[in-house]
Design a protein around this motif. Structure first.
Motif, short mmCIF file in Angstrom:
data_model
loop_
_atom_site.label_atom_id
_atom_site.label_comp_id
_atom_site.label_asym_id
_atom_site.label_seq_id
_atom_site.Cartn_x
_atom_site.Cartn_y
_atom_site.Cartn_z
N TYR A 318 0.74 -1.37 -0.17
CA TYR A 318 0.03 -0.05 -0.10
C TYR A 318 0.55 1.47 -0.15
N ILE A 319 0.89 1.78 -1.07
CA ILE A 319 1.78 2.90 -1.37
C ILE A 319 1.38 4.75 -1.21
N ASP A 320 0.70 5.25 0.10
CA ASP A 320 0.14 6.59 0.03
C ASP A 320 0.45 7.72 -0.71
N GLY A 321 -0.68 7.73 -1.70
CA GLY A 321 -0.19 8.41 -2.83
C GLY A 321 -0.61 8.11 -4.04
N PHE A 322 -0.79 6.24 -4.30
CA PHE A 322 -0.13 5.61 -5.66
C PHE A 322 -1.09 4.41 -5.69
N GLY A 323 -1.07 3.75 -4.90
CA GLY A 323 -2.63 2.96 -4.46
C GLY A 323 -2.42 1.45 -4.01
N GLY A 324 -2.88 0.95 -4.20
CA GLY A 324 -1.93 -0.51 -3.46
C GLY A 324 -2.95 -2.25 -4.29
N VAL A 325 -1.95 -2.69 -3.53
CA VAL A 325 -2.28 -4.35 -3.75
C VAL A 325 -2.72 -5.34 -2.93
N ARG A 326 -3.48 -6.08 -2.91
CA ARG A 326 -4.41 -6.87 -2.42
C ARG A 326 -4.83 -8.61 -2.50
N ILE A 327 -4.50 -9.41 -2.18
CA ILE A 327 -4.97 -10.73 -2.25
C ILE A 327 -4.62 -11.45 -2.04
N GLU A 328 -5.99 -11.90 -2.31
CA GLU A 328 -6.55 -12.86 -0.33
C GLU A 328 -6.92 -14.61 -0.79
N ASP A 329 -5.94 -15.44 -0.59
CA ASP A 329 -7.28 -16.79 -0.35
C ASP A 329 -7.25 -17.15 0.86
N VAL A 330 -8.42 -18.24 0.88
CA VAL A 330 -9.00 -18.69 2.36
C VAL A 330 -8.17 -20.00 2.25
N ILE A 331 -7.17 -20.75 2.92
CA ILE A 331 -6.91 -22.13 3.28
C ILE A 331 -6.70 -22.83 4.24
N ALA A 332 -7.13 -24.30 4.32
CA ALA A 332 -7.93 -25.26 4.91
C ALA A 332 -6.63 -25.89 4.95
N VAL A 333 -6.81 -26.27 6.45
CA VAL A 333 -5.37 -27.42 6.41
C VAL A 333 -6.87 -29.01 6.74
N GLU A 334 -7.10 -29.88 6.36
CA GLU A 334 -7.29 -30.53 6.71
C GLU A 334 -6.46 -32.70 6.60
N TYR A 335 -6.26 -33.56 7.43
CA TYR A 335 -5.82 -34.00 7.28
C TYR A 335 -3.77 -34.24 6.33
N ASN A 340 -6.99 -24.98 -0.83
CA ASN A 340 -7.20 -23.33 -1.10
C ASN A 340 -8.72 -23.19 -1.10
N LEU A 341 -9.16 -22.27 -0.35
CA LEU A 341 -11.43 -22.59 -0.74
C LEU A 341 -10.93 -21.77 -1.38
N THR A 342 -10.36 -20.76 -2.32
CA THR A 342 -10.33 -19.78 -3.67
C THR A 342 -9.92 -20.43 -4.04
N SER A 343 -10.79 -20.04 -5.83
CA SER A 343 -10.44 -20.73 -6.55
C SER A 343 -10.52 -19.32 -7.96
N SER A 344 -10.41 -18.68 -7.76
CA SER A 344 -10.50 -17.07 -8.24
C SER A 344 -9.22 -17.23 -8.76
N PRO A 345 -8.77 -16.39 -10.02
CA PRO A 345 -8.09 -16.60 -10.84
C PRO A 345 -7.16 -15.51 -9.75
N LYS A 346 -5.96 -15.52 -10.53
CA LYS A 346 -5.00 -14.34 -9.32
C LYS A 346 -4.27 -13.63 -10.28
N GLU A 347 -3.42 -14.40 -11.58
CA GLU A 347 -2.44 -13.12 -12.26
C GLU A 347 -3.35 -12.05 -12.85
N LEU A 348 -2.98 -11.27 -13.11
CA LEU A 348 -3.18 -9.93 -12.92
C LEU A 348 -4.58 -9.57 -14.12
N ILE A 349 -5.41 -8.61 -13.89
CA ILE A 349 -6.61 -8.96 -14.81
C ILE A 349 -6.71 -7.43 -14.94
N GLU A 350 -6.85 -7.33 -16.56
CA GLU A 350 -7.19 -5.44 -16.91
C GLU A 350 -8.23 -5.33 -17.60
#
Length: 351
Positions: A318-335, A340-350
């Motif tokens: 997060y850069i004040d006066g410029f903008g910011g980026v966050r990418i968030e997935d939900v991760i489960a640990v089982e057995y 990864n419970l999130t399946s939306s694409p993560k590569e840069l979308i324009e």
């Protein structure tokens, strides 16, 4: 399942201890009751759900193994039903006024003691059924992201975009929002919690979307950042740094690894790229009945990753006066498997 939860809670209590639960998340977790106008009293000698006449029928329908008590009976009579001396309460939930009022209703040989951690502890480790509900909530979020990509255009306001997402999730079966939807564009995307405003989206803006919903009592959470128009070189550099940090962190998750090590894996990537001072928050938080639970991926969390943990991974720059980026997935640990419970694409979308 819910009976076993209250039974397991009793197993952690000494013979002279009981618990008095006043916060909705733990009321729901231990009983299945879906009203906030209630209390639970759980001990070796009995299990009681205390509510008023508006909800007694509902309480009988939704709970098993609990005696339903009308709150009109009064807390003197209610507390007298159990012989236990020490009654644990949720010190992070009960306010001072309520504490003083209820403490006066105890018998002379009874007293309140703090037990928030003991009551909350089991919720760190989600059962398979809980993980499935979080996954369903996350699927609704994935569908919402796919939907909104076809709606976003320059000239729309952040509030209009947020509203589109919220309505869509409700139509897909969400019962509520996990939190106020974040839609932050342009220089406002440098605000990690930039709740949607009247700002108009412009060509060349970063647009960070952070949203979630509730499905059968469990929360989802996801964040994606897109560029409305073509990304410039600096935007690409920032985005790819965050993406690399996120992927690196996810790949480092394993049972037995201290949570701070996962945070460290992402933070090192961002710091080495020269953006360390622009990543101010922790890497992630657990979620479930509440949007923020424990453990967390933070620089100070020594808790080790265990089966049943469901935690977000959300690095940001997060850069004040410029903008910011966050990418968030939900991760489960089982057995011993990281999912990864999130399946939306993560590569840069324009757009």
């Amino acid at each position: 399942m819910l009976i076993n939860r209250s039974d397991r809670l009793c197993e952690r209590l000494h013979d002279n201890e009981a618990v008095f639960i006043s916060g909705y998340p733990n009321i729901f977790y231990y009983s299945g009751f879906t009203s906030e106008d209630a209390f639970l009293l759980i001990s070796h000698s009995g299990k009681y759900i205390i509510t008023d006449s508006r909800y007694t029928i509902q309480a009988h329908e939704q709970t098993t193994g609990f005696e339903v008590i009308d709150i009109k009976e009064g807390f003197e009579k209610i507390f007298s039903k159990i012989p236990e001396k020490y009654i644990g309460y949720e010190e992070m939930v009960m306010n001072v006024a309520e504490y003083k009022k209820l403490r006066m209703k105890l018998r002379s040989n009874q007293d309140f003691v703090e037990m928030q951690n003991l009551i909350n502890e089991p919720r760190k480790y989600k059962e398979s059924a809980e993980i499935k509900k979080i996954a369903e909530a996350e699927k609704i979020g994935d569908k919402a992201f796919e939907y909104i990509l076809n709606k976003i255009s320059a000239g729309m306001t952040e509030k209009e975009i947020a509203l589109e997402i919220e309505i869509f999730m409700k139509k897909q079966g969400a019962s509520a929002l996990s939190f106020d939807t974040i839609a932050a564009s342009g220089i406002r995307s440098a605000m990690p919690h930039g709740v949607a405003s009247d700002k108009t989206i412009e060509k060349g803006d970063f647009l960070t979307l952070d949203f979630g919903c509730v499905f059968e009592g469990y929360c989802s959470d996801m964040t994606r950042t897109v560029v409305v128009g073509k990304a410039n070189e600096k935007q690409r550099e920032i985005y790819n740094t965050v993406l690399t940090a996120q992927k690196t962190a996810i790949n480092s998750i394993a049972v037995g690894i201290p949570c701070r090590k996962i945070d460290e894996a992402a933070r090192r990537i961002i710091t080495d790229a020269g953006f360390g001072e622009h990543f101010g928050h922790s890497l992630g938080h657990s979620l479930g009945i509440e949007i923020h639970e424990n453990p967390v991926f933070s620089p100070k969390c020594e808790t080790k990753v265990q089966n049943g943990n469901v935690i977000t991974v959300e690095p940001g720059i997060y850069i004040d006066g410029f903008g910011g980026v966050r990418i968030e997935d939900v991760i489960a640990v089982e057995y011993d498997t990281v999912i990864n419970l999130t399946s939306s694409p993560k590569e840069l979308i324009e757009l």
